[in-house]
Structures are given as C-alpha cells and as structure tokens.
Motif scaffolding. Structure first.
Motif, PDB file in Angstrom:
ATOM      1  N   PRO A 164      92.114  67.078  13.629  1.00  0.00           N
ATOM      2  CA  PRO A 164      91.377  65.702  13.563  1.00  0.00           C
ATOM      3  C   PRO A 164      89.967  66.750  12.980  1.00  0.00           C
ATOM      4  CG  PRO A 164      91.177  67.119  16.006  1.00  0.00           C
ATOM      5  CD  PRO A 164      92.274  67.904  15.095  1.00  0.00           C
ATOM      6  N   SER A 165      90.059  68.287  13.079  1.00  0.00           N
ATOM      7  CA  SER A 165      88.728  68.081  12.108  1.00  0.00           C
ATOM      8  C   SER A 165      88.897  70.310  11.296  1.00  0.00           C
ATOM      9  CB  SER A 165      87.504  67.668  12.443  1.00  0.00           C
ATOM     10  OG  SER A 165      87.201  69.005  13.353  1.00  0.00           O
TER      11      SER A 165
ATOM     12  N   ARG C 196      83.726  80.507  13.812  1.00  0.00           N
ATOM     13  CA  ARG C 196      83.569  79.380  13.029  1.00  0.00           C
ATOM     14  C   ARG C 196      82.648  79.050  13.406  1.00  0.00           C
ATOM     15  NH1 ARG C 196      88.844  76.067  13.389  1.00  0.00           N
ATOM     16  NH2 ARG C 196      87.678  74.947  12.675  1.00  0.00           N
ATOM     17  N   GLU C 200      78.828  70.177  15.736  1.00  0.00           N
ATOM     18  CA  GLU C 200      79.172  68.884  16.800  1.00  0.00           C
ATOM     19  C   GLU C 200      80.402  69.149  18.055  1.00  0.00           C
ATOM     20  OE1 GLU C 200      78.715  65.507  17.014  1.00  0.00           O
ATOM     21  OE2 GLU C 200      78.450  65.675  14.902  1.00  0.00           O
ATOM     22  N   LYS C 202      81.803  67.632  19.491  1.00  0.00           N
ATOM     23  CA  LYS C 202      82.832  66.826  19.718  1.00  0.00           C
ATOM     24  C   LYS C 202      83.643  67.754  19.170  1.00  0.00           C
ATOM     25  CE  LYS C 202      83.328  63.493  16.777  1.00  0.00           C
ATOM     26  NZ  LYS C 202      84.438  63.338  15.849  1.00  0.00           N
ATOM     27  N   VAL C 203      83.952  67.775  18.012  1.00  0.00           N
ATOM     28  CA  VAL C 203      84.881  68.986  16.833  1.00  0.00           C
ATOM     29  C   VAL C 203      84.941  70.418  17.814  1.00  0.00           C
ATOM     30  CG1 VAL C 203      85.529  70.376  15.063  1.00  0.00           C
ATOM     31  CG2 VAL C 203      83.852  67.726  14.816  1.00  0.00           C
ATOM     32  N   ARG C 205      84.684  70.916  21.091  1.00  0.00           N
ATOM     33  CA  ARG C 205      86.197  70.417  22.075  1.00  0.00           C
ATOM     34  C   ARG C 205      87.399  70.662  21.249  1.00  0.00           C
ATOM     35  NH1 ARG C 205      87.864  65.369  23.401  1.00  0.00           N
ATOM     36  NH2 ARG C 205      85.652  64.349  23.160  1.00  0.00           N
ATOM     37  N   THR C 206      87.595  69.608  20.299  1.00  0.00           N
ATOM     38  CA  THR C 206      88.574  68.777  19.898  1.00  0.00           C
ATOM     39  C   THR C 206      89.775  70.434  19.406  1.00  0.00           C
ATOM     40  OG1 THR C 206      87.517  68.352  18.014  1.00  0.00           O
ATOM     41  CG2 THR C 206      88.831  66.407  19.624  1.00  0.00           C
ATOM     42  N   GLU C 207      88.976  71.083  18.889  1.00  0.00           N
ATOM     43  CA  GLU C 207      89.615  72.300  17.842  1.00  0.00           C
ATOM     44  C   GLU C 207      89.568  72.985  18.822  1.00  0.00           C
ATOM     45  OE1 GLU C 207      89.621  73.582  15.089  1.00  0.00           O
ATOM     46  OE2 GLU C 207      88.989  72.408  13.879  1.00  0.00           O
ATOM     47  N   ALA C 209      90.910  72.552  22.496  1.00  0.00           N
ATOM     48  CA  ALA C 209      91.461  71.391  22.966  1.00  0.00           C
ATOM     49  C   ALA C 209      93.393  71.829  21.567  1.00  0.00           C
ATOM     50  CB  ALA C 209      91.211  70.602  23.115  1.00  0.00           C
ATOM     51  N   THR C 210      92.463  71.552  20.623  1.00  0.00           N
ATOM     52  CA  THR C 210      93.840  71.544  20.042  1.00  0.00           C
ATOM     53  C   THR C 210      94.056  73.196  19.543  1.00  0.00           C
ATOM     54  OG1 THR C 210      92.436  71.613  17.998  1.00  0.00           O
ATOM     55  CG2 THR C 210      93.745  69.444  19.115  1.00  0.00           C
ATOM     56  N   GLU C 222      79.413  66.351  28.829  1.00  0.00           N
ATOM     57  CA  GLU C 222      80.248  65.755  28.445  1.00  0.00           C
ATOM     58  C   GLU C 222      81.426  65.884  27.418  1.00  0.00           C
ATOM     59  OE1 GLU C 222      77.405  62.817  26.620  1.00  0.00           O
ATOM     60  OE2 GLU C 222      78.716  63.262  24.633  1.00  0.00           O
ATOM     61  N   GLU C 223      81.809  67.154  27.232  1.00  0.00           N
ATOM     62  CA  GLU C 223      82.655  67.327  26.157  1.00  0.00           C
ATOM     63  C   GLU C 223      83.637  68.336  27.765  1.00  0.00           C
ATOM     64  OE1 GLU C 223      83.111  66.676  23.334  1.00  0.00           O
ATOM     65  OE2 GLU C 223      81.869  65.366  22.422  1.00  0.00           O
ATOM     66  N   GLN C 226      85.776  66.688  29.460  1.00  0.00           N
ATOM     67  CA  GLN C 226      87.290  66.058  29.397  1.00  0.00           C
ATOM     68  C   GLN C 226      88.024  67.344  29.139  1.00  0.00           C
ATOM     69  OE1 GLN C 226      86.678  63.650  25.501  1.00  0.00           O
ATOM     70  NE2 GLN C 226      84.665  63.158  26.368  1.00  0.00           N
TER      71      GLN C 226
END
Lengths: 313, 290, 474
Positions: A164-165, C196, C200, C202-203, C205-207, C209-210, C222-223, C226
């Motif tokens: 995603p980024s 790193r 952000e 959200k970023v 969290r997704t980093e 998660a992935t 809130e992050e 999830q």
C-alpha cells in the motif's frame, strides 16, 4: 543540428534567470528573519549577528542573489536550516525515487495510452471510441490523491496484492522496488495516459484523412499496415511534443502522489520542507525540478526535430 | 466587414449547438449544483461544526444520509458546505488570473517591443514551473491557508492567460478593422477593450473553464497536503485527506468529497470542450486553444 | 529487520537528544550505558561490571576489552570525558541538569571511575541508565565535530550505516559487541536494522500487517484495533500509555491569566476527545501518573468540564493559536479542541506543523496552546515532571517560574523515601492542576506491537526498546 541545439540552449538562459529570481524573491526576501528560524527567538544578538554574517545576509540583495545563483551553478545549494545537511546531497538522495517513478509512468503511458489512442482512432465513432473518450475525460478530472486513495483501498487493503505504500531502493531488492512502484506509477500515469490517448487519437484521425493514406488504402494495403506504417509515423510527432509538455504535469502529480504513498522522492522532500519551514531545501528542490523539466522539454524538441522530416535547420 | 468595427453577432447559433451537446447537458447541471451548494454554505456554519462524539464514523442513517466523520459531523453537510471553497477557487482565483492575465496579454501583444519582451520572458519563466510546484513554492513563502492558496493559484494561472491573450492579439492586431480603427483615431485603450477583447471572449471563456478545472485540482491537492483550507473549515481536498485514515472502515468520508471534486472538474472540462466545439463550428478560422 | 518509527530523532548525540523518550529506542542501537534498569526497577550491569555507592560518591568498575565502533578503547578516561562534556556549560547539553549533583569525575585507573557528588543524589543511578549515561566515543566527537549528531559512534550492539532524513536509518551488527545472551550466544542477533520513519499511522499499520516492518513504535487505538484478529501480529499491553496534554503558554496573554487558563480547561471535554482520538482504549486520569504508578493518588481530581463556566470567563474577544503535530490523531484532537473552545467563546486558530517545527515554536514560546503527547510511565516520575515543570526544565513549554513547584519537585527528587516522594508528587500534581498550567487529556493505551516472528525485544520500564537480543524466528 548543433546550431539549433545552441540556439535552444541560449533560449533557456532568460527562462532560468527568471526562475532563479522568482525562487530567490519568494523564499529569500519574503519570510522573516532566517536566524530566528535557525537559532530561535532566544538566541543572543551576537550569535544572531555571527550567523547573519555567515549566511551573507548583511550583503546587498543583488550580491546575495549572485552568491546564491553562483553557488547553484557550481552545485552548492546551501545547507538545510533543520539538519545542516548540504541541500545538494539531500536532493541527490531523493532524486532516484522520483526519476524512477516518472520513467515507469512514461512506460505505462506508452504501453496503455498509445494503443488506446490507436484503437479509438481506428474505431472512431463507434461505442468503443465513445467509452474510451469519456473514460479519458474522467481520468483527466480525477485528482491524483483521490485515485491514489482508491488504489490503496482496493489493491493494498482489500486484495492485498500490492504494497500500500513505502519504498525499497532498487539496489536493495529490485522486485520489491518495482512492486512498490506499481500503484504510485499508475496514479501519476493516469493523467498522461489520458492526454496521450486523446492526442494519439486526434492526430491519427487527422493522418488517416490525408491523401497519402487514402492512396495507400486505394492501392490495397491492409488496414493494419496503413495505420501502423504510414499514419502512425506522422501522428507520432505531435504525440511526442504533447508527451514532453506533460513532464511538468507529471512532476505536479508526483508531488501529491509521493506524499500519499510515502515515496521518499522530490515531492515528499518539498512538502516536508514546507511544513518544517526549511526554505533552502524548498528552494533547491524546486530549482532542480524546474531545470529537469526544462531539459526534458529541450530533449523532446530535439527528438521532434529528428522524427519530423519536414523540419530543417 | 471591411469598415465595421464590431464582429458579427454569433451567440445564437453557438447556443443552439450547445443545446444539442450532451457534454453541456452534463456540465451545466453539475455546475449549477456547485453554485447552489456554495450559496447554501453560509447557512450551514453551525451544522458544519456540529460535533457528536457519541456518533463517530457512523454509517448512513436517516439523521446523517452519508454518515458522520471522525468528529461525528455530518458528511453530507460538509460536502455541501465544501463547495464554497471550490466555488471561490473557480471564481476568485481564476477570475483574478483572468483579469490580470488578460490585461498583461493585451498590453504585451498590442504594444510589442520591450514591454512584450520583458512580460513574455517573465511568463516563460513562470510557466517553466510545474503548476503545483509553483503553487507549493508560493504557499511556502506566504504560509498555509485558503487565502494564500487562492493567491498561489492566481499567480500560477495568470501567465497562462497572458500567454494566450498575447498570441491572439498578435494575430488580430494586423486585421484591417483594427488598423481602420487606429486610422480613425480611436485610442489604444479603447481599441484593446472595445475592439479586441470582444473577439477574445469565446476563447477566454473556454480557456477559463479549463483553467478552473486545473485550479480546482491544484487547490484540492494543496488542501489534501494540509497547505490549503485549514480545519475546521470544510474543503473537499482536506476531507479526502482526513478520510484516507478511515478508508477501509468509513469509505464514504473520502469517497464522496472526492467524487464531488471529480464531477466538478469533469464538468468544467466538458463544458470547455462543448463550448469550444460550438464556437469552432461557427467561426471561419479555427484557432487552436490550450 | 525493519522497524516502523514515527518520531524521527533530531540528533543521535545523546547529550543533545531532546525531550522525547522515544529517541532512546534509537539511541539504544548505538550506545550502552554504565548500567541498566530492569522493568521492575532494579539495576543490572552494562558497561560497568559493578559499582559501589557512598552518600557522596559512586565508584564504577568498568568492563574490560570493550571498544567503541571506531576501534578506540572504552575506559575510565572515556567515561570522564563523556560526563565532563555533559557538565561543561559550553557544551550546552540538554542533559546537564540531570547530572547537576556531580562535582567531579575522577579516573582512578583505566577500569575504575569515581563520581564525586556535591549532595547525595538518589536519582543518579537512574539518570546514568539513561541518555546522560550513554557513552560516546570521545575520539569520534573530536573527529566529527558538529557533524557528530548524524554520525554516531558508541559501544552499542549496532554500528551506524546511513541516515536519510525523513526516510530511514540503517544500522549494521556490531560484530565485536561485548555482550552475550544467557545461552552464551554472541549478541546482537540481527545483522541489520532499518528504522523507517513513517508518521502516518494508517501506513504504519498496513506496513506491519503486510510485513513491511516487523515492529512499530506506537499506533493509535483505532489502528491497532484493526490488527486484533491478525495472527501474524502480537499485541501486548505492557502498561505504556500515551498521555496527551495541552500546554498553555503562561508567558503571554491570554494564558498568563490563571482565570483564562481555568476557562480553557473548563471548556475542554476530555472524555469526548478520548473517544475521538482513542476509541475506547484510554484512561482518564488527572495527570501523567498512570493508574499503576506507585505514586498514583486517586484523591487528586481533574478540573471538570464546565462549558458554562468557561463561557462566563471569556468576557472579551480572545484569540488563541493551538499548535498540533502533523500526525494522526493530533490534528483531529486540535480540531475537536477548536470546536469545544469556540463553543466556549474563544476565537481559535489551529496550526498543524511538523514535530521539530512545533517543538521549536514551543521552545520559543511562540504559541498559546499546544497539543502534544508523552509516553508514560518513565523510569522515575522526576523524569516526566522535571523537564516540563521546573523553571529550568528543558521542556518548560509553559514558561513557568513557579518557585513553589520548583521546591516540591526538588524535594521529590532529593530523597529515595517513597512515602515522602509520593506525597511530594501528589503536591506537584495538585499545584499544576490548581494553576491550570496544562490541561491533561486522555491516556491512550499503547501496547507493544510486532510481528509474531520477531522475538526477544527487551523493554525498558517505560516501554522503549533494546534490540540486542531480538531475532526473527522464521
């Protein structure tokens, strides 16, 4: 050709002078006392005076301008107010990501925009053409940050097939690097793909209407050959020009897109520097971007000159 | 036409072809909605700021048709009120650029000489900047905020108008009816305003619509980056930005303001296309625009 | 291994590292201290093998054979050079006050160093387990000069590789690190760590998660909510809270007036802010003290939300500027504050800034109110109160010169009698709240969050990491 190149380079000089003056005027003269930015309000007057002398702020304005442009010409863009790093080094660190992103976006444009334009032209006034033309209007009307958010949502969060980024340097892991580049490159490319599609369609339609194509068609050459060999060769010249003019738009798109995907390129550099009020960075980075755009335009002119047999020098 | 100093009236056939154009039928209602929403905005001040911390990021309901945002404010109300900023960009910023750029272009094109040279060199310099990059630079100097964003957009758009108008004037300057007016003794300002400007009206209208779409995109981008409209004032770019944090849960927060920007920009683009085609169909000489 | 980190340090020189305790998670990569403090508060050897405390002296016996990353030896001379550097007023170190009780540092022999004290200092060991006790290579300091802050050389588990501002920091394994784990394995176990800088949430969290990063410093509720069902991610409440606060500038109008500060505090609905910024994952407590802190005192009460009272106090038009950091959820908090304060009659402008710029503005006292957050608890309450509320504190955002407060804070750090200290810190909190210098907002939960594959992260008592024993379990 050499004479033409020299003439074109000479034309850049006044432009660059205006660019440097604008940057100097906006970022050196307007904001308040830089020593306050660097040292804080509580700094002693002696420290402040020393720094002013150090930065050359006591010199007359014209001398300051000459010093700055002189430095810029020799690659010295000053130092960051925040981290004291040389601005040139910071920019060199950020340039690869932006350049790579731009190149991938251009590759996408050639792979998608050109064929789409050809199809729309060949099928002109059919449903395919109408759908593609409408799609191109909406592609042109979609803000990059919006498209980016939607792409992140779909491919990064729902499908989870693309990161995603973030950014991985090519030298570290080429595959990861490319995977990270896909979504930002599509985002940036969306506009130019649409522009190139419209331009290809337009100039191809014009070319298809010209005498030599009609002659070729009458002489029984297959439609595909007519399109590719004859018409496209002539249509490609204006497409190259338009593509080069899009470099500026591409840089604008990059600024926002990098911010959304947190790609450490020139765009994030400029935006972060604005928020940190690190004006030497803003100044240097913007200058490099403008010079880059000008050089690409120059290059496109030269390519244009080579491609179009009608142009002589 | 030899000695007349007015161009022939051509509004009616233009309107007729616009009426037959589907693009205009899309664009005009969207723009009418934009104006309507912008006019409503001042009456929504209270509703826009009405936070409800027991009702955060709620889905659509009867009370909140599009749901609520991260502070429990009504998304629909904020999308409607956000139209005001976009309207201001299209009118104030582009209007300023239109007036300023046209004036500079008229003078440069008509006077020629060193005035033209200087103005055009400056214009070239400014146009060398990518649009958003120059806007960012101006905001960097002036500081973030809606007013400064409007100034920045006017600054980046003005040279585009100047360049266009100058080009048009250069080609019109040599027409017989201009020389005729000059011979008759009409003063330069009058020639510029009374004789040249009306000829440019159509071209300028098309160009202004195109610039409005670019300007709206630029302002939305600045606001998305946090450099344009400042909270709590609602603006579409900023709303998309705050929504990106909640994309996977409350997608309405980003999607609707984003859609509003998209539709508005598309409307300006399509309107420009439609008007240009209508004008071209009724004009003997095609003049390339853009 | 990659770490997602939201707070980029301004310098990697511990003598200048700022206010932010999170800097230590990064500094721990490069530096060792003479001793360390466990999560239960006990001290364990690090660069010093043992030490001996007298009322006015502290003698360390140093580990032998330890070298700085530049190959120069770590010895008593180096310790003295480090401490003297912090003490030297010309250095302008931000850590000087932490060592203010140290009179001289005496090199007894190469492995013995003696701190002579002006007065007894019960907190000296704690301080030395922190930045003030981080050992920097004196040779590197001399060689790098002003550039040292971007070219750190310590004795720690990792050596500096590269620091790209706002992007990332890369460190490599220190192959000659002195420490071994309990099984005798050479430390550190990771070859390379990439920190790193991602602001952000959200970023982040997704980093995580992935798998783009294996460890994140902090995520807003809130992050992290999830991530609850993600089997690849481990989350553990280690007692760390992110304590949000609004500092009011008492050096200028309107908040030089206690009545206006009271109006500000009364206008703020803390629980609404907590709900917006931290879902349901927060505590409402009066100050920095967390509910589990030994000095937590539930007789202390927070000023209550009273919009009517606030309105009554704002009689003349009052414009204020609220600063907030450009990172979620801070701008949202500022926006809600703005709404609440406007309801109470203030005219509010908010400015969202990069952290460093915000801190700059606050240090210059160029603001009215500022939203910020600190991680609590800290190793000792003095470490969270002194910098912010003493007249000479490094982060005295409010510009306080309150001798009453100075005196109690001094008393509180001058003894190790927990009863006395507990009472003193109670008084400190009451004084701050009575004067309404700050408005303390919610304390958001901040669990330790990492990929389950990452093991062996060691935490300080205040939740900052050490990664020397960390490894990836594939």
């Amino acid at each position: 050709m050499t004479a033409y190149l020299i003439r074109r380079l000479a034309q850049l000089v006044p432009v660059l002078i205006v660019v440097s003056m604008v940057l100097f005027a906006l970022l050196r003269l307007l904001p308040g006392d830089p020593t306050t930015e660097i040292l804080g309000q509580e700094a002693s007057e002696a420290d402040r005076a020393a720094l002013r002398a150090d930065l050359g702020l006591d010199d007359p304005v014209w001398l300051q301008y000459l010093n700055w442009t002189g430095g810029a010409l020799t690659g010295d863009l000053g130092r960051s107010w925040l981290t004291n790093e040389p601005v040139g080094a910071v920019i060199l660190d950020r340039l690869p990501a932006t350049v790579e992103l731009g190149l991938i976006a251009i590759v996408l444009t050639v792979l998608i925009g050109l064929p789409a334009g050809i199809i729309a032209a060949v099928r002109s006034r059919t449903k395919t053409d109408a759908v593609m033309t409408t799609a191109s209007v909406f592609a042109l009307s979609t803000p990059h940050f919006y498209l980016a958010a939607l792409l992140i949502l779909v491919f990064g969060l729902w499908l989870r097939i693309l990161p995603p980024s973030g950014y991985v340097p090519f030298t570290e892991d080429p595959l990861q690097n490319l995977l990270h580049m896909v979504l930002p490159a599509i985002t940036i490319g969306s506009t130019i793909i649409a522009v190139i599609m419209r331009q290809t369609r337009g100039s191809l339609l014009a070319a298809l209407g010209e005498d030599y194509v009609r002659t070729a068609r009458a002489s029984g050459l297959a439609q595909r050959r007519i399109v590719t060999v004859y018409a496209l060769r002539n249509a490609v010249v204006p497409v190259v020009t338009v593509a080069a003019l899009q470099i500026g738009a591409l840089m604008s798109a990059t600024v926002v897109t990098e911010a959304v995907f947190t790609v450490p390129g020139m765009g994030t550099l400029i935006v972060n520097a604005i928020f940190s009020r690190d004006l030497p960075i803003v100044q240097g980075a913007v200058l490099v971007v403008v010079v880059f755009v000008l050089l690409v335009n120059l290059l496109a002119d030269l390519v244009y000159a080579r491609l179009d047999p009608r142009i002589t020098y | 036409m030899a000695m007349t100093t007015k161009s022939p009236p051509r509004e009616r056939p233009v309107l007729d072809s616009l009426r037959r154009d589907r693009r205009a039928w899309f664009a005009l209602p969207v723009l009418a909605l934009l104006v309507l929403a912008a006019a409503t905005a001042p009456f929504l001040d209270d509703a826009v700021a009405d936070t409800d911390t027991d009702n955060l990021l709620a889905g659509p309901s009867a009370a909140h048709l599009l749901g609520t945002d991260e502070l429990g404010r009504d998304i629909l109300v904020r999308v409607i009120a956000g139209a005001l900023v976009t309207f201001e960009v299209a009118t104030i910023a582009v209007g300023l650029a239109l007036v300023l750029g046209t004036a500079l272009g008229l003078v440069a094109g008509y006077r020629g000489g060193w005035v033209d040279s200087v103005l055009m060199r400056v214009t070239d310099g400014l146009l060398a900047f990518p649009l958003l990059v120059l806007a960012l630079t101006v905001v960097a100097a002036l500081g973030p905020g809606l007013r400064n964003a409007l100034i920045a957009i006017a600054v980046v758009t003005t040279p585009r108008f100047a360049r266009l108008v100058r080009g048009e004037v250069l080609s019109l300057r040599t027409r017989e009816w201009v020389s005729a007016a000059r011979i008759v003794g009409v003063g330069t300002p009058t020639i510029l305003v009374r004789h040249l400007l009306p000829h440019l009206a159509g071209t300028l209208l098309v160009f202004a619509a195109l610039q409005a779409s670019t300007a709206i995109m630029a302002e939305a981008s600045l606001s998305f980056l946090g450099l344009g409209v400042q909270p709590p004032q609602p603006g579409w770019g900023g709303m998309v930005a705050s929504g990106t944090a909640h994309l996977d849960s409350t997608w309405a927060l980003s999607v609707f303001p984003g859609l509003a920007i998209l539709l508005t920009i598309a409307a300006f683009n399509l309107l420009a296309d439609a008007v240009r085609d209508a004008l071209d169909a009724h004009r003997p000489v095609l003049s390339p625009i853009r | 291994m990659s770490v997602g980190f939201d707070n980029e340090p301004t310098t990697l020189d511990p003598a200048f590292s700022s206010q932010i305790s999170s800097d230590r998670s990064v500094l721990n990569l490069f530096y060792d201290t003479l001793l360390r403090q466990n999560r239960d508060g006990g001290f364990v050897p690090a660069l010093a093998e043992k030490w001996e405390a007298e009322p006015r002296a502290l003698t360390f016996t140093l580990r032998t054979g330890v070298k700085f990353h530049d190959g120069t030896p770590f010895d008593a001379q180096a310790v003295a050079a480090n401490i003297n550097r912090v003490l030297d007023p010309a250095t302008k170190s931000t850590k000087t006050s932490a060592l203010s009780k140290v009179a001289t540092v005496q090199v007894v022999d190469t492995t013995t160093v003696r701190f002579n004290l002006k007065d007894p200092d019960p907190l000296l060991l704690v301080q030395l387990a922190h930045e003030p006790g981080m050992m920097v290579s004196p040779a590197a300091l001399k060689a790098k000069g002003g550039e040292y802050g971007r070219n750190p050389v310590g004795t720690g588990p990792f050596t500096f590789d590269q620091w790209r501002s706002k992007v990332q920091l890369t460190v490599n394994r220190n192959t000659s690190y002195w420490a071994k784990d309990s099984d005798g394995n050479q430390l550190p176990r990771l070859d390379k760590v990439v920190v790193r800088f991602i602001t952000e949430p959200k970023v982040l969290r997704t980093e995580l998660a992935t798998g783009g990063v294996q460890l994140v410093r902090a995520l807003p509720p809130e992050e992290f909510a999830q991530l609850a069902s993600d089997k690849q991610v481990s989350m553990e409440d280690v007692g760390v809270r992110r304590s949000y606060y609004v500092a009011l500038n008492t050096t200028r109008a309107p908040f030089n007036d206690p009545k206006m500060r009271a109006a500000f505090t009364a206008a703020v609905d803390r629980s609404a802010i907590g709900k917006v910024a931290a879902s349901d994952q927060f505590d409402l407590v009066p100050s920095f003290a967390t509910k589990k802190d030994w000095y937590y005192d539930d007789s202390i009460t927070s000023p209550s939300f009273d919009q009517a009272a606030a309105k009554a106090a704002v009689t003349t038009p009052t414009s204020i500027t609220v600063l907030a950091r450009r990172r979620a959820p801070d701008p949202t908090i500022a926006e809600l504050l703005q709404a609440q304060l406007s309801d109470a009659g203030f005219t509010v402008k908010s400015e969202v800034l990069e952290l460093q710029t915000q801190l700059d503005r606050m240090r210059k006292q160029d603001f009215d109110a500022a939203v910020l957050v600190v991680d609590v608890p800290r190793l000792d309450p003095s470490l969270v109160f002194d910098p912010y509320f003493t007249s000479k504190g490094s982060n005295n955002w409010s510009g306080l010169t309150d001798s009453t407060l100075d005196d109690v804070l001094l008393l509180a750090r001058s003894t190790d009698d927990k009863v006395v200290r507990s009472k003193a810190y109670g008084d400190v909190q009451r004084r701050i709240l009575d004067q309404r210098y700050w408005t303390f907002l919610h304390q958001a939960k901040s669990p330790l969050i990492h990929r389950t594959a990452l093991k062996g992260v060691v935490l300080n008592v205040d939740g900052q990491w050490r990664l020397d024993e960390a490894y990836l379990d594939r």
